[in-house]
Write a protein that holds these residues in place. Structure first.
Motif, PDB file in Angstrom:
ATOM      1  N   UNK A   1      35.002  42.089 -52.206  1.00  0.00           N
ATOM      2  CA  UNK A   1      35.222  42.727 -53.511  1.00  0.00           C
ATOM      3  C   UNK A   1      34.826  41.801 -54.650  1.00  0.00           C
ATOM      4  N   UNK A   2      35.093  40.508 -54.488  1.00  0.00           N
ATOM      5  CA  UNK A   2      34.643  39.536 -55.490  1.00  0.00           C
ATOM      6  C   UNK A   2      33.123  39.566 -55.621  1.00  0.00           C
ATOM      7  N   UNK A   3      32.444  39.590 -54.497  1.00  0.00           N
ATOM      8  CA  UNK A   3      30.976  39.639 -54.494  1.00  0.00           C
ATOM      9  C   UNK A   3      30.476  40.925 -55.148  1.00  0.00           C
ATOM     10  N   UNK A   4      31.141  42.037 -54.824  1.00  0.00           N
ATOM     11  CA  UNK A   4      30.721  43.329 -55.378  1.00  0.00           C
ATOM     12  C   UNK A   4      30.864  43.356 -56.896  1.00  0.00           C
ATOM     13  N   UNK A   5      31.958  42.808 -57.401  1.00  0.00           N
ATOM     14  CA  UNK A   5      32.178  42.784 -58.855  1.00  0.00           C
ATOM     15  C   UNK A   5      31.127  41.914 -59.549  1.00  0.00           C
ATOM     16  N   UNK A   6      30.825  40.767 -58.956  1.00  0.00           N
ATOM     17  CA  UNK A   6      29.784  39.892 -59.521  1.00  0.00           C
ATOM     18  C   UNK A   6      28.424  40.589 -59.496  1.00  0.00           C
ATOM     19  N   UNK A   7      28.156  41.291 -58.406  1.00  0.00           N
ATOM     20  CA  UNK A   7      26.874  41.996 -58.281  1.00  0.00           C
ATOM     21  C   UNK A   7      26.769  43.135 -59.287  1.00  0.00           C
ATOM     22  N   UNK A   8      27.874  43.822 -59.525  1.00  0.00           N
ATOM     23  CA  UNK A   8      27.880  44.903 -60.509  1.00  0.00           C
ATOM     24  C   UNK A   8      27.628  44.349 -61.907  1.00  0.00           C
ATOM     25  N   UNK A   9      28.166  43.182 -62.195  1.00  0.00           N
ATOM     26  CA  UNK A   9      27.922  42.542 -63.488  1.00  0.00           C
ATOM     27  C   UNK A   9      26.443  42.177 -63.647  1.00  0.00           C
ATOM     28  N   UNK A  10      25.823  41.730 -62.563  1.00  0.00           N
ATOM     29  CA  UNK A  10      24.386  41.436 -62.599  1.00  0.00           C
ATOM     30  C   UNK A  10      23.586  42.718 -62.773  1.00  0.00           C
ATOM     31  N   UNK A  11      24.065  43.778 -62.151  1.00  0.00           N
ATOM     32  CA  UNK A  11      23.403  45.076 -62.252  1.00  0.00           C
ATOM     33  C   UNK A  11      23.398  45.579 -63.686  1.00  0.00           C
TER      34      UNK A  11
ATOM     35  N   UNK B   1      26.196  46.162 -53.718  1.00  0.00           N
ATOM     36  CA  UNK B   1      27.552  46.567 -54.097  1.00  0.00           C
ATOM     37  C   UNK B   1      28.110  47.547 -53.071  1.00  0.00           C
ATOM     38  N   UNK B   2      27.306  48.533 -52.699  1.00  0.00           N
ATOM     39  CA  UNK B   2      27.754  49.537 -51.725  1.00  0.00           C
ATOM     40  C   UNK B   2      28.103  48.891 -50.388  1.00  0.00           C
ATOM     41  N   UNK B   3      27.278  47.945 -49.959  1.00  0.00           N
ATOM     42  CA  UNK B   3      27.513  47.264 -48.680  1.00  0.00           C
ATOM     43  C   UNK B   3      28.805  46.473 -48.713  1.00  0.00           C
TER      44      UNK B   3
ATOM     45  N   UNK C   1      31.448  46.705 -50.795  1.00  0.00           N
ATOM     46  CA  UNK C   1      32.655  47.526 -50.953  1.00  0.00           C
ATOM     47  C   UNK C   1      32.949  48.270 -49.647  1.00  0.00           C
ATOM     48  N   UNK C   2      31.915  48.754 -48.982  1.00  0.00           N
ATOM     49  CA  UNK C   2      32.099  49.425 -47.688  1.00  0.00           C
ATOM     50  C   UNK C   2      32.697  48.475 -46.661  1.00  0.00           C
ATOM     51  N   UNK C   3      32.242  47.224 -46.663  1.00  0.00           N
ATOM     52  CA  UNK C   3      32.776  46.218 -45.736  1.00  0.00           C
ATOM     53  C   UNK C   3      34.236  45.914 -46.050  1.00  0.00           C
ATOM     54  N   UNK C   4      34.557  45.817 -47.333  1.00  0.00           N
ATOM     55  CA  UNK C   4      35.945  45.582 -47.744  1.00  0.00           C
ATOM     56  C   UNK C   4      36.843  46.723 -47.275  1.00  0.00           C
ATOM     57  N   UNK C   5      36.340  47.949 -47.368  1.00  0.00           N
ATOM     58  CA  UNK C   5      37.084  49.124 -46.912  1.00  0.00           C
ATOM     59  C   UNK C   5      37.300  49.074 -45.402  1.00  0.00           C
TER      60      UNK C   5
ATOM     61  N   UNK D   1      34.757  52.960 -54.176  1.00  0.00           N
ATOM     62  CA  UNK D   1      33.432  53.198 -53.607  1.00  0.00           C
ATOM     63  C   UNK D   1      32.899  54.558 -54.037  1.00  0.00           C
ATOM     64  N   UNK D   2      33.760  55.562 -54.038  1.00  0.00           N
ATOM     65  CA  UNK D   2      33.344  56.908 -54.459  1.00  0.00           C
ATOM     66  C   UNK D   2      32.928  56.921 -55.930  1.00  0.00           C
ATOM     67  N   UNK D   3      33.677  56.231 -56.771  1.00  0.00           N
ATOM     68  CA  UNK D   3      33.342  56.169 -58.197  1.00  0.00           C
ATOM     69  C   UNK D   3      32.029  55.423 -58.412  1.00  0.00           C
ATOM     70  N   UNK D   4      31.836  54.345 -57.629  1.00  0.00           N
ATOM     71  CA  UNK D   4      30.563  53.618 -57.760  1.00  0.00           C
ATOM     72  C   UNK D   4      29.400  54.488 -57.282  1.00  0.00           C
ATOM     73  N   UNK D   5      29.601  55.242 -56.207  1.00  0.00           N
ATOM     74  CA  UNK D   5      28.551  56.139 -55.716  1.00  0.00           C
ATOM     75  C   UNK D   5      28.123  57.115 -56.808  1.00  0.00           C
ATOM     76  N   UNK D   6      29.110  57.584 -57.573  1.00  0.00           N
ATOM     77  CA  UNK D   6      28.806  58.522 -58.650  1.00  0.00           C
ATOM     78  C   UNK D   6      27.884  57.880 -59.676  1.00  0.00           C
ATOM     79  N   UNK D   7      28.152  56.629 -59.968  1.00  0.00           N
ATOM     80  CA  UNK D   7      27.309  55.884 -60.914  1.00  0.00           C
ATOM     81  C   UNK D   7      25.924  55.626 -60.328  1.00  0.00           C
ATOM     82  N   UNK D   8      25.880  55.172 -59.073  1.00  0.00           N
ATOM     83  CA  UNK D   8      24.625  54.745 -58.458  1.00  0.00           C
ATOM     84  C   UNK D   8      23.722  55.911 -58.084  1.00  0.00           C
ATOM     85  N   UNK D   9      24.309  57.067 -57.772  1.00  0.00           N
ATOM     86  CA  UNK D   9      23.521  58.184 -57.240  1.00  0.00           C
ATOM     87  C   UNK D   9      22.438  58.654 -58.202  1.00  0.00           C
TER      88      UNK D   9
END
Length: 218
Positions: free
Chosen positions: A124-134, A152-154, A156-160, A197-205
């Motif tokens: 999750x830490x990695x995902x948040x940093x990656x989203x900031x880069x995005x 980010x998807x990978x 967050x999915x792994x964290x889940x 993850x679902x909320x991020x999918x909405x953004x990324x889709x």
């Protein structure tokens, strides 16, 4: 006398302005809050646990949320906070079990959960940093942007998956109160992470769909 009258008029005007502002500003703030809350609710409707999603994100109703990307940041922050809290609890329980040596099987399960939730925290830490880069890419659609989205998807999915593995490692019956508490905490991490993850999918889709259209046209 004229100067006195002018002063009185100015005083009355400022007083009236102050009174009006007192009533108008809260009304505007309330309107903005209600709009943000409506947006949170509509976004949460697309998750597996909408009521939990709303309860977690309602604290941000007074914040400025600039679309699904911003909401995804808040949702991931909630997931990280819950994972950190669960990690701390697990470490405490593991230490107690190791000291008492009463239930070796439960200790091993808890120890496995410690590793799983620690990994969730890292992901999750990695995902948040990656989203900031995005965010630095703006709305420009290119391979680099899609690569960040995939990361980010990978993560967050792994964290889940990690949190869910911890949940399923405990039996569904004849658990100690301590084991039951751990299962509830780990399940909460899994659920809020699923929502994030679902909320991020909405953004990324929208970017992924746009990239697919561009690819077909070229």
């Amino acid at each position: 006398m004229a100067r006195f009258n002018l002063t009185m008029v100015l005083f009355i005007f400022l007083s009236l302005f102050s009174i009006i502002a007192t009533f108008v500003e809260p009304t505007m703030a309330k309107h903005n809050d209600s709009q943000t809350m409506a947006y949170i609710k509509s976004s949460c409707n697309g998750t597996l646990y909408p009521k939990l999603c709303i309860r977690c994100l309602v604290q941000y109703a007074k914040s400025t949320i600039n679309g699904p990307q911003h909401l995804a940041q808040f949702a991931l922050s909630v997931s990280l906070s819950r994972a950190l809290n669960t990690k701390g609890y697990l470490l405490k329980v593991a230490k107690e079990l190791r000291a008492t040596k009463n239930n070796k099987r439960e200790y091993l399960i808890v120890q496995d959960c410690v590793y799983q939730i620690k990994d969730s925290v890292d992901q999750l830490n990695q995902a948040i940093k990656e989203l900031q880069m995005l965010n630095q890419h703006g709305s420009t659609i290119n391979d680099d942007m899609l690569w960040h989205i995939s990361n980010v998807e990978t993560w967050v999915s792994t964290a889940l998956t990690d949190a869910s593995t911890c949940v399923y490692s405990f039996p569904g019956h004849r658990m100690s109160k301590r084991a039951a508490a751990i299962k509830v905490k780990a399940m909460n991490v899994a659920q809020v992470t699923s929502n994030a993850l679902a909320i991020f999918h909405r953004y990324a889709s929208r970017y992924q769909q746009a990239a697919t259209r561009i690819s077909k046209q070229s």
